[in-house]
Scaffold this active site. Structure first.
Site, mmCIF file in Angstrom:
data_model
loop_
_atom_site.group_PDB
_atom_site.id
_atom_site.type_symbol
_atom_site.label_atom_id
_atom_site.label_comp_id
_atom_site.label_asym_id
_atom_site.label_seq_id
_atom_site.Cartn_x
_atom_site.Cartn_y
_atom_site.Cartn_z
ATOM 1 N N GLU A 51 -1.938 -8.799 4.054
ATOM 2 C CA GLU A 51 -1.987 -9.172 5.471
ATOM 3 C C GLU A 51 -3.401 -9.249 6.023
ATOM 4 O O GLU A 51 -3.610 -9.815 7.090
ATOM 5 C CB GLU A 51 -1.154 -8.185 6.305
ATOM 6 C CG GLU A 51 -1.739 -6.782 6.470
ATOM 7 C CD GLU A 51 -1.500 -5.864 5.281
ATOM 8 O OE1 GLU A 51 -1.191 -6.347 4.183
ATOM 9 O OE2 GLU A 51 -1.658 -4.635 5.459
ATOM 10 N N CYS B 145 0.829 -1.208 0.000
ATOM 11 C CA CYS B 145 0.000 0.000 0.000
ATOM 12 C C CYS B 145 0.865 1.260 0.000
ATOM 13 O O CYS B 145 1.571 1.502 -0.962
ATOM 14 C CB CYS B 145 -0.992 -0.029 1.166
ATOM 15 S SG CYS B 145 -2.338 1.144 0.928
ATOM 16 N N HIS C 254 -3.712 -5.241 0.260
ATOM 17 C CA HIS C 254 -3.202 -5.628 1.583
ATOM 18 C C HIS C 254 -3.169 -7.154 1.743
ATOM 19 O O HIS C 254 -4.177 -7.745 2.115
ATOM 20 C CB HIS C 254 -4.078 -5.023 2.685
ATOM 21 C CG HIS C 254 -3.870 -3.557 2.851
ATOM 22 N ND1 HIS C 254 -2.888 -3.032 3.665
ATOM 23 C CD2 HIS C 254 -4.498 -2.498 2.290
ATOM 24 C CE1 HIS C 254 -2.925 -1.716 3.599
ATOM 25 N NE2 HIS C 254 -3.891 -1.367 2.771
#
Lengths: 394, 193
Positions: B176, B89, B174
């Protein structure tokens, strides 16, 4: 079973040892809510210090119907003695008429700790144990929203300000990890599987200006639809109440509706758009936003819900001033005071969340129950994921 | 009371991953994923003292940056350490700016379909099309020199980029967050490069 890269029993042993070491024979108050976080935190502390811990439930007046009594019963079944302290009037006095989401949360926190200070003093305790978990302080420190139980991480020194020290044995864990821990500790399934309920409770689900009429309407709608809300396959499903929104349009809204028609491959009319009076919290690109919410009416609302992901992408692009989009399930009616929004999400760790895939019959059933209260004339389903929305509205 | 990696963990042979977080909340999730995968994650803010490690993940944050931002200069210094870098990001945007790419306002929040354009080690075990979650106000509109596009989405031609000669990657979404499909595999593949 592993938790945070450690074996669960190793984690428990280390935590109990650490609590014993820190508390060092002094008295501890555990403020429990009946949620899994505060229950596990209290239970671990109880295992560590036994009789040196007193457990209390603070009845803030923002709990759901019968919740206080039921929480007391379940916790006492686990062997922990509970004192209920009713302070709802104090909270109502401090909060009636307050509008801003952060102001409401901060007043709640201040009141909550002011009361705790009194209690801790009465009990001659030195420590307060609470169930703060990782997303609480990550979001407070990140200025997304003020969680009522976060002090130390934002530089408030509870010992100076409130006269007690804070114990947070779960501060590095996420919800799913706390649930694993609870299961391992044999804590009642009722507590483990219970829907997460924020500390300020129904206060922050009375979106915008707070008053008791709104609270009562929300509490009774929640009680009457709870069984149905639990049928939605979700991590959390709840209602929030708003002032009935006004019809609104703009060039950008017209463009957005055009995009929806493209996505749904339909032509023609039949769309109505509403702007909510209240601002709601969201999170965009790691920053908190406090912005507008749009409601859409279209007779075949199911079609909009089915294509929600594509629609939300267009919504973020065309209407950057808004962060929430809700679809009206009821028919638009001019009378009445309030609108209720159904919010249901699926999430592992509460840092991000999908909108739950919902059975339209359940939505319809919930809607017709809610509309029996004549104060409420519109019911919506929120179709915004986190991000750009948050799970709650304030 | 916080749980840090235990001495036993620190002595193990696991790779150490430095997570540089310019203030974003998801950086804590990157840390969680790295630890869950069995590596040792160390989360630091920009400018904090850093010790030895095997790979670097530059995470997200709330800042809106341009080529003159001090964060970009910091990332230029990090690049000189010559370790594998994954920018996520804002981290991706900073890497692009450090290599003279361009970013512009381009908001995207929530789910997005990602299409793999060019197979790479980082995509091992991942199908050509998957859903990823995004949360950004800006994105890259000009790819920096010596970078190639590995994946795109309908609204963004450069969702994942890679340096031609160095182990430097950038992803706009993202990996994660729990909702991103195969996100953990992307993180693991990167650390195992």
């Amino acid at each position: 079973m592993k938790i945070f890269g450690k074996n669960i029993d190793e984690f428990i042993n280390l935590t109990i040892k650490e609590i014993k070491r820190v508390v060092n024979g002094e008295k501890v108050i555990a403020a429990v809510s009946g949620g899994v976080d505060s229950t596990v935190a209290a239970y671990l502390t109880w295992l560590a210090v036994g009789d040196k811990m007193e457990a209390i439930i603070i009845d803030t007046g923002f709990m759901r119907e019968n919740e206080v009594e039921e929480n007391k019963r379940i916790l006492e079944e686990m062997g922990i003695k509970i004192n209920v302290i009713d302070v709802s009037n104090e909270f109502y006095e401090a909060l009636i008429g307050k509008k801003d989401a952060e102001e409401k949360r901060i007043i709640f926190r201040e009141k909550f700790y002011e009361i705790l200070r009194r209690i801790v003093k009465e009990y001659k305790a030195s420590y307060l144990v609470q169930g703060t978990i990782a997303p609480d302080w990550i979001e407070t420190v990140g200025k997304i929203k003020t969680q009522h139980n976060v002090l130390v991480q934002i530089g408030i020194k509870p010992e100076e300000k409130y006269g007690f020290k804070v114990l947070e044995p779960l501060a590095d864990l996420y919800k799913d990890q706390v649930r694993k821990l609870a299961k391992y500790l044999n804590i009642s399934e009722k507590i483990i599987n219970r829907q997460p309920f924020p500390g300020p409770g129904l206060l922050i689900r009375c979106v915008g200006e707070f008053d008791l009429d709104k609270l009562n309407a929300l509490r009774s709608a929640t009680a009457q639809t709870e069984g149905l809300l639990n049928k939605i396959k979700s991590s959390q499903a709840f209602l929030a109440i708003f002032r009935k929104p006004r019809m609104a349009t703009s060039a950008a809204i017209v463009e957005f509706i055009k995009e929806i028609k493209n996505i749904l491959k339909i032509g023609g009319r039949g769309f109505k758009t509403y702007e909510f009076y209240e601002y709601v919290t969201g999170v965009k690109g790691d920053s908190r936003v406090y912005s507008k919410m749009l409601g859409i009416y279209y007779k075949e609302y199911e079609k909009i819900i089915e294509k929600k992901d594509e629609i939300i992408q267009q919504f973020s692009k065309i209407l950057p001033d808004y962060t929430r989009l809700a679809v009206m399930i009821s028919e638009p009616r001019p009378a009445g005071k309030y609108a209720i929004v159904i919010r249901a999400v699926v999430t592992e760790d509460f840092m991000t969340a999908k909108v739950a895939e919902v059975d339209f019959n359940i939505l319809q059933e919930i809607t017709s129950i809610i509309l029996k209260d004549k104060r409420i004339t519109q019911v919506y389903y929120d179709i915004t994921p986190k991000p750009p929305a948050t799970i709650e509205y304030e | 009371m916080t749980l840090r990696p235990s001495p036993l963990q620190l002595l193990s042979m696991s790779k150490k991953v430095l997570i540089l977080g310019p203030g974003g909340q998801y950086n804590h999730l990157i840390l969680r994923r790295v630890n869950e995968l069995g590596y040792i994650g160390i989360l630091k803010k920009f400018g904090e003292r850093i010790e030895d490690f095997d790979a670097i993940i530059i995470g997200g944050g709330p800042a809106r940056v341009n080529e003159n931002s001090e964060e970009v200069n910091y990332v230029k210094e990090i690049v000189k350490l010559n370790k594998p870098i994954l920018g996520i990001c804002l981290g991706y945007q900073l890497i692009s700016l450090a290599f003279k790419g361009k970013i512009e306002e381009y908001p995207s929040f929530g789910p997005q379909t990602i299409y793999i354009k060019r197979r790479d080690k980082i995509f091992e075990g991942i199908p050509d099309k998957f859903i990823a979650w995004e949360s950004h106000n800006d994105t890259i509109t000009k790819i920096p020199k010596n970078f190639v596009i590995l994946a795109y989405s309908e609204r963004n031609k450069a969702e994942v980029i890679k340096h031609r000669y160095k182990k430097i990657y950038g992803v706009q979404f993202h990996p994660e967050v729990n909702e991103t499909e195969f996100g953990r595999i992307i993180i693991k593949n990167f650390i195992e490069l």
